[in-house]
Design an enzyme around this catalytic site. Structure first.
Site, mmCIF file in Angstrom:
data_model
loop_
_atom_site.group_PDB
_atom_site.id
_atom_site.type_symbol
_atom_site.label_atom_id
_atom_site.label_comp_id
_atom_site.label_asym_id
_atom_site.label_seq_id
_atom_site.Cartn_x
_atom_site.Cartn_y
_atom_site.Cartn_z
ATOM 1 N N ASN A 1 60.157 27.447 19.718
ATOM 2 C CA ASN A 1 60.177 28.302 20.911
ATOM 3 C C ASN A 1 58.856 28.400 21.662
ATOM 4 O O ASN A 1 58.858 28.579 22.872
ATOM 5 C CB ASN A 1 60.739 29.694 20.571
ATOM 6 C CG ASN A 1 59.946 30.412 19.519
ATOM 7 O OD1 ASN A 1 59.323 29.784 18.660
ATOM 8 N ND2 ASN A 1 59.950 31.731 19.573
ATOM 9 N N GLU B 1 55.851 33.714 9.078
ATOM 10 C CA GLU B 1 56.146 34.458 10.317
ATOM 11 C C GLU B 1 57.616 34.200 10.615
ATOM 12 O O GLU B 1 57.980 33.097 11.038
ATOM 13 C CB GLU B 1 55.276 33.947 11.469
ATOM 14 C CG GLU B 1 53.789 34.027 11.225
ATOM 15 C CD GLU B 1 53.245 35.434 11.334
ATOM 16 O OE1 GLU B 1 53.911 36.290 11.946
ATOM 17 O OE2 GLU B 1 52.164 35.684 10.790
ATOM 18 N N CYS C 1 60.323 35.669 19.047
ATOM 19 C CA CYS C 1 60.506 36.526 17.870
ATOM 20 C C CYS C 1 60.288 37.988 18.234
ATOM 21 O O CYS C 1 60.883 38.869 17.629
ATOM 22 C CB CYS C 1 59.584 36.079 16.748
ATOM 23 S SG CYS C 1 57.892 35.872 17.311
HETATM 24 P P1 NAP Z 1 63.836 27.035 11.790
HETATM 25 O O1 NAP Z 1 65.136 26.386 11.990
HETATM 26 O O2 NAP Z 1 63.629 27.857 10.572
HETATM 27 O O3 NAP Z 1 62.760 25.854 11.868
HETATM 28 C C1 NAP Z 1 61.383 26.125 11.818
HETATM 29 C C2 NAP Z 1 60.668 24.903 11.267
HETATM 30 O O4 NAP Z 1 61.047 24.711 9.909
HETATM 31 C C3 NAP Z 1 61.010 23.600 11.989
HETATM 32 O O5 NAP Z 1 59.858 22.796 12.054
HETATM 33 C C4 NAP Z 1 62.036 22.979 11.064
HETATM 34 O O6 NAP Z 1 62.125 21.583 11.197
HETATM 35 C C5 NAP Z 1 61.462 23.371 9.721
HETATM 36 N N1 NAP Z 1 62.397 23.315 8.598
HETATM 37 C C6 NAP Z 1 63.749 23.266 8.622
HETATM 38 N N2 NAP Z 1 64.227 23.232 7.342
HETATM 39 C C7 NAP Z 1 63.158 23.266 6.510
HETATM 40 C C8 NAP Z 1 62.992 23.267 5.102
HETATM 41 N N3 NAP Z 1 64.022 23.227 4.252
HETATM 42 N N4 NAP Z 1 61.731 23.332 4.605
HETATM 43 C C9 NAP Z 1 60.659 23.387 5.411
HETATM 44 N N5 NAP Z 1 60.752 23.384 6.760
HETATM 45 C C10 NAP Z 1 61.986 23.331 7.309
HETATM 46 O O7 NAP Z 1 63.445 27.963 13.039
HETATM 47 P P2 NAP Z 1 63.579 27.624 14.593
HETATM 48 O O8 NAP Z 1 65.022 27.671 14.973
HETATM 49 O O9 NAP Z 1 62.783 26.416 14.941
HETATM 50 O O10 NAP Z 1 62.810 28.873 15.233
HETATM 51 C C11 NAP Z 1 63.422 30.091 15.485
HETATM 52 C C12 NAP Z 1 63.059 31.112 14.431
HETATM 53 O O11 NAP Z 1 61.646 31.232 14.347
HETATM 54 C C13 NAP Z 1 63.564 32.497 14.764
HETATM 55 O O12 NAP Z 1 64.089 33.071 13.596
HETATM 56 C C14 NAP Z 1 62.306 33.241 15.210
HETATM 57 O O13 NAP Z 1 62.342 34.626 15.063
HETATM 58 C C15 NAP Z 1 61.289 32.617 14.336
HETATM 59 N N6 NAP Z 1 59.961 32.816 14.902
HETATM 60 C C16 NAP Z 1 59.152 33.753 14.334
HETATM 61 C C17 NAP Z 1 57.897 34.011 14.872
HETATM 62 C C18 NAP Z 1 56.989 35.047 14.269
HETATM 63 O O14 NAP Z 1 55.810 35.072 14.606
HETATM 64 N N7 NAP Z 1 57.474 35.915 13.398
HETATM 65 C C19 NAP Z 1 57.472 33.303 15.993
HETATM 66 C C20 NAP Z 1 58.349 32.363 16.555
HETATM 67 C C21 NAP Z 1 59.586 32.115 16.000
HETATM 68 P P3 NAP Z 1 63.316 20.927 12.090
HETATM 69 O O15 NAP Z 1 63.124 21.426 13.467
HETATM 70 O O16 NAP Z 1 63.057 19.481 11.932
HETATM 71 O O17 NAP Z 1 64.601 21.385 11.479
#
Ligand code: NAP
Length: 480
Positions: free
Chosen positions: A156, A252, A286
């Site tokens: 994002n 995070e 987030c």
């Molecule tokens: P996501 O699906 O969890 O993916 C995040 C990262 O993890 C991507 O690089 C993804 O790679 C990787 N990943 C996927 N499966 C994995 C595994 N088994 N082991 C290690 N890494 C793995 O999250 P997203 O959809 O990209 O992002 C949205 C989420 O991020 C929301 O829940 C949001 O709240 C959270 N977020 C939190 C913050 C904060 O500061 N708290 C800030 C921004 C976003 P691939 O893309 O290749 O699958």
């Protein structure tokens, strides 16, 4: 389209043995934005091997030299900001105005981190205050880099969230293997290029492009890795927690951020702020406003002020400067959000505006009369809708604000100082904003959630602390 190579051990290259590559496409109209390698396990191993050697070179590099390289990287990031902005907008479907603001913050994050990397002070220890210990001993602490840091980032904010990891990690003297989200690899590779062109030694930064579901376990379980810094969903974060073993973790994770609007609030201010904070980046933030908890005495007036503002948000082509809200990251995600809104309505909530989907765009939505225990309030939505419910007093409002498994950030609109002090003490959120929404961040502030929203803090000063280890040293003299 030409392959944009990944970065392994100072070399820009394709996937080693598979030779596989994949297109990155625009979520808005499906056009191909670029083509990147699909890394395999041998690439993971090559990146970690390079990082192990790079970590030794880099921790032996004095902090002032590291800082100079980072400051050069910041200058280059400034020069390349327009290119970074266009890439972000195309990959994420984020409006060009938002992407330009994001790209414009890149260099400043690097500069903040560069400074913090020169501030690794220790403390002297008053050992003689310990009974039985004399003045013959001197104790102090020393900070050193963790070694190899694995950084995994979400889609994002593909510049900000990458830089909030790699800049402090590098400034503190670590080698980094970055695995950015598959949807947004090009922005990460462009940013990595700024560090390489600034003179970062080979092996200190690698960027692996490939599926997290396949590469993630190998990265987070590898014993050469001392620190994993992850931003993404709570589900992936929980998996990493189970898999990683004895390592330092920063997580995070997800959120369902509340805003409380009390009877004495400035309603125009609250409505304007919510009409922004719920819809920036199509709600895929987030710290997006997901829930609004209003006092019944002003609920109607608040909604009357909010709904026209939300209706006026112009959706459309993210690359047009006139567009105020772009698309979601995929049509599948947009359909998930539409269904969540439909489910809320089926459960008795009122859709006051929005609720429709057109391709990967969901219309800006306001849902009223929401039961605080309904999925649209409890589960992270990550889309452009705000769910409004009622609370009779401070007690009820704080209890609703705290009533999910998350605790990332909260906002409170009120003129009541005494109530505010109580709310600051009792709201379980990593950031609390008085008379603004949670959607606000200064890059220097500590940033990170409580409960299911994660562990640890980002923000360069805090990230540098989390990406270093504390050692205690005792000089044993002789009594004289
Ligand atoms: P996501 O699906 O969890 O993916 C995040 C990262 O993890 C991507 O690089 C993804 O790679 C990787 N990943 C996927 N499966 C994995 C595994 N088994 N082991 C290690 N890494 C793995 O999250 P997203 O959809 O990209 O992002 C949205 C989420 O991020 C929301 O829940 C949001 O709240 C959270 N977020 C939190 C913050 C904060 O500061 N708290 C800030 C921004 C976003 P691939 O893309 O290749 O699958």
């Amino acid at each position: 389209m030409d392959l944009t190579p990944m970065l392994i051990g100072g070399e820009w290259r394709a996937a080693a043995s598979t030779g596989r590559a994949e297109d990155v496409t625009s979520p808005y109209d499906g056009t191909i934005v670029g083509t990147v390698p699909v890394a395999g396990m041998d690439d993971v191993d090559a990146a970690l091997t390079a990082a192990e050697a790079g970590a030794v070179t880099w921790r032996r590099t004095p902090a002032h030299e590291r800082m100079q390289i980072l400051l050069r990287a910041a200058e280059i990031a400034d020069e390349r900001a327009p290119e970074i902005a266009r890439t972000i907008s195309a990959e994420v479907g984020k409006t060009i105005a938002e992407a330009t603001r994001e790209a414009g913050r890149s260099a400043e994050i690097i500069r903040l981190a560069a400074f913090e990397g020169t501030q690794l002070y220790g403390k002297t220890l008053p050992l003689d205050a310990n009974p039985g210990t004399g003045l013959d001993k001197i104790g102090f602490t020393v900070r050193q880099p963790c070694g190899v840091v694995v950084a995994i980032s979400p889609f994002n904010y593909p510049a900000l969230l990458v830089l909030h990891k790699i800049a402090p990690a590098l400034a503190a003297g670590n080698a980094v293997v970055l695995k950015p989200a598959s949807a947004t690899l090009l922005a990460a590779l462009t940013l990595a290029g700024c560090f390489v062109d600034a003179g970062l030694p080979a092996g200190v930064l690698s960027v692996l492009t490939g599926p997290g579901g396949e590469l993630g376990d190998a990265l987070v379980t590898d014993p050469r890795v001392r620190k994993v810094s992850f931003t993404g969903s709570t589900a992936t974060g929980e998996r990493i927690t189970r898999m990683a073993g004895v390592k330092k973790l920063s997580l995070e994770l997800g959120a369902s951020c509340p805003v409380i609007v009390l009877a004495d609030a400035d309603l125009e201010l609250a409505a304007s702020a919510v009409a922004e904070g719920g819809y920036v980046n199509a709600g895929q933030v987030c710290i997006s406003v997901q829930r609004v908890i209003t006092h019944p005495a002003i609920a109607g007036d608040f909604l009357d002020a909010l709904v026209p503002k939300v209706e006026s948000i112009r959706t459309g082509d993210p690359s047009s400067p006139d567009t105020e809200m772009g698309s979601l990251i995929s049509t599948r995600e947009a359909e998930r959000v539409r269904q969540a809104i439909e489910t809320a309505a089926a459960g008795g909530a009122q859709i006051l505006t929005g609720g429709e989907r057109d391709g990967s765009t969901v219309a800006p939505t306001v849902v009223a009369d929401v039961d605080p225990s309904a999925p649209i309030a409890q589960d992270e939505l990550f889309g452009p809708a705000v769910a409004v419910s009622a609370a009779a007093d401070w007690e009820d409002a704080i209890s609703q604000a705290n009533g999910t498994g998350y605790g990332l950030a909260a906002g409170i609109f009120t003129a009541d100082v005494a109530g505010t002090v109580r709310a600051i003490r009792e709201t379980d959120a990593g950031s609390i904003h008085i008379n603004w929404t949670p959607l606000w961040r200064a890059d220097l502030m500590p940033y990170g959630g409580l409960k299911g929203s994660g562990i640890g803090k980002e923000g360069p000063r805090w990230a540098v602390e989390e990406m270093t280890e504390l050692k205690t040293v005792v000089l044993h003299g002789r009594p004289w």
